[in-house]
Design an enzyme around this catalytic site. Structure first.
Site: not given
Length: 484
Positions: A74, A149, A173
């Protein structure tokens, strides 16, 4: 492709690790323009890492545990020499001078670094629609969001663009996008995994974890990246168990608690509810004891979270002023104007909204009414969990109230967007481990996830239950069909 399948390919000798990794890059080049899971690719690094593994194989040397496994990271986790942007204009040109503890451990374990994945700006969102790189699409239906997210991380795994991806989870997330994309997402106990190198959103809530195709793959990744880190004072100095050893253990007699407040919430979609309750019946048939439990303040978690998290974000993001850190606006006549314009231009609307909420809640005369009160409720939520774990071993809820929604549905309705995290934020507030696994599909063919929550440092327990369910239900065989 799960880890075992990839290892069989390596063992067969039909292709080198470098050749197999290049096949992933070819697939990314073909599919990712439609998915937009990646913010950047690291082909040179991956080729170098692959060559090292191939050399070990040719010399018949012992291979590290994750040898050759293609992994994405990420884009809010620092990777040395690679842009770490948080999907924000504010950090779009930031090249990290150091490696995060987590990524360093993964590369030491033989993992291959494919690239960085898209996210909601500074990890603030539930749909991956606020990224400066554009919206990520859900591989099951590209008109829909992948969640957030860590939407790019979940979408990359679901679309077969990596074997595993690393995300961060502040209020759901990892688990929410895993549910939306039909993959496995694990949030470890707070402190189980080092946060060194994770660009902070809310420091008392953030935790790094894996997104994978199978529970056993998640267990392997967790084992490789867990453990004490002197660079992170919140990282726990506790032994790291072999999470694979208990995966196939019988769950006969294991007590699973069904949190009543979750299943009675008016926002819970009926198809999601029925699918998760069907999964409960399956677990019962496998020998688990099912108990109804009450967590009276569970549904207060969302309001509590959206006070505490913005407060911490407003402090963490204060450093990005264009002086030492972040995007700097041009043509300003004085320092105050430059800082103001840099932050206004560098941060997107959602990040600015949360900074304003946090600044207000911490301001003189309001911190008692909001921030301190929220911290007291947080303590009560933790006590509710303590009481529940006096009666049961594992707690079970749906991961999300709904399946993946259409792009644009809630982008201008932040309160509705925030409710996507309704069932995931309590585990963050209490610092507990939680996992989302696929348990079925709705009538539109969209994945539904169930969430298992364990007590502190009891990842082995939720992984065990998740693995037994996964093998019996066989939901994971169904994959999205993406047209190039």
């Amino acid at each position: 492709m799960n880890f075992n399948s990839f290892r069989k390919e390596i063992k067969s000798g039909n292709a080198s690790v470098k050749e197999l990794i290049n096949e992933f890059f070819l697939k990314i080049d073909s599919l990712d323009p439609k998915i937009n899971a990646y913010t950047c690719l690291t082909k040179e690094i991956a080729n170098s890492q692959s060559e090292q593994i191939d050399k070990l194989i040719s010399n018949n040397e012992q291979l590290p545990p994750l040898a050759g496994i293609p992994i994405a990271i990420k884009d809010n986790i620092c990777t040395k020499g690679v842009v770490t942007s948080c999907s924000s204009k504010m950090l779009q040109d930031f090249v990290s001078p150091y490696e995060s503890t987590v990524s360093g451990k993964l590369w030491s374990s033989g993992g291959i670094f494919l690239g960085k994945t898209n996210l909601d700006e500074f990890a603030m969102g539930s749909s991956t629609e606020t990224s400066v790189f554009g919206t990520t699409s859900n591989p099951w239906d590209t008109k829909r969001v992948p969640g957030g997210s860590s939407g790019g991380s979940a979408a990359s795994v679901a679309a077969g663009l990596c074997a595993a991806s690393i995300g961060s989870d502040t209020g759901g997330s990892i688990r929410q996008p895993a549910s939306f994309c039909g993959v496995v997402g694990l949030k470890p106990t707070y402190g189980r995994v080092s946060r060194w190198g994770l660009i902070a959103f809310a420091s008392s809530l953030d935790q790094i974890g894996p997104i994978t195709n199978t529970v056993s793959d998640a267990a392997e990744i967790l084992y490789s990246m867990s453990g004490k880190d002197p660079l992170d004072s919140t990282c726990l100095d506790k032994p790291v168990p072999n999470y694979l050893s208990d995966l196939d253990k019988s769950i006969k007699g294991l007590k699973i608690g069904i949190i009543e407040e979750c299943f009675n919430h008016p926002g819970l979609d009926q198809e999601v509810k029925l699918s998760v309750l069907s999964a409960v019946d399956r677990l019962k048939s496998l020998g688990a004891e099912i108990h109804d439990v009450k967590c009276p303040r569970f549904n207060d978690g969302i309001a509590t979270y959206y006070v505490i998290a913005p407060c911490e974000a407003s402090a963490n993001l204060a450093r990005y002023d264009g002086v030492k850190y972040g995007y700097r606006s041009d043509g300003d006549t004085n320092l105050v104007e430059m800082i103001s314009k840099s932050r206004a231009e560098g941060f997107g609307n959602e990040v600015q909204r949360r900074i304003l909420i946090g600044t207000y809640a911490l301001s003189a005369g309001y911190s008692d009414a909001y921030y301190k009160k929220a911290q007291r409720v947080r303590t009560l939520i933790r006590k509710d969990f303590d009481s529940a774990f006096d009666k049961v071993d594992v707690l079970l809820t749906p991961t999300c109230p709904t399946t993946a929604f259409l792009k644009g549905d809630f982008i201008n309705d932040p309160l509705s967007m925030y409710l996507s995290d309704l069932l995931t934020v309590p585990a963050n507030l209490a610092g507990l481990p939680a996992i989302s696994i696929p348990c079925g599909f709705d009538k539109k063919g969209l994945p539904i996830g169930l969430q298992l929550i364990g007590n502190v440092l009891e990842e082995h327990r939720i992984l065990n239950v998740a693995n037994i369910f996964e093998k019996d239900a066989d939901v994971m065989k169904r994959k999205p069909s993406i047209e190039i």
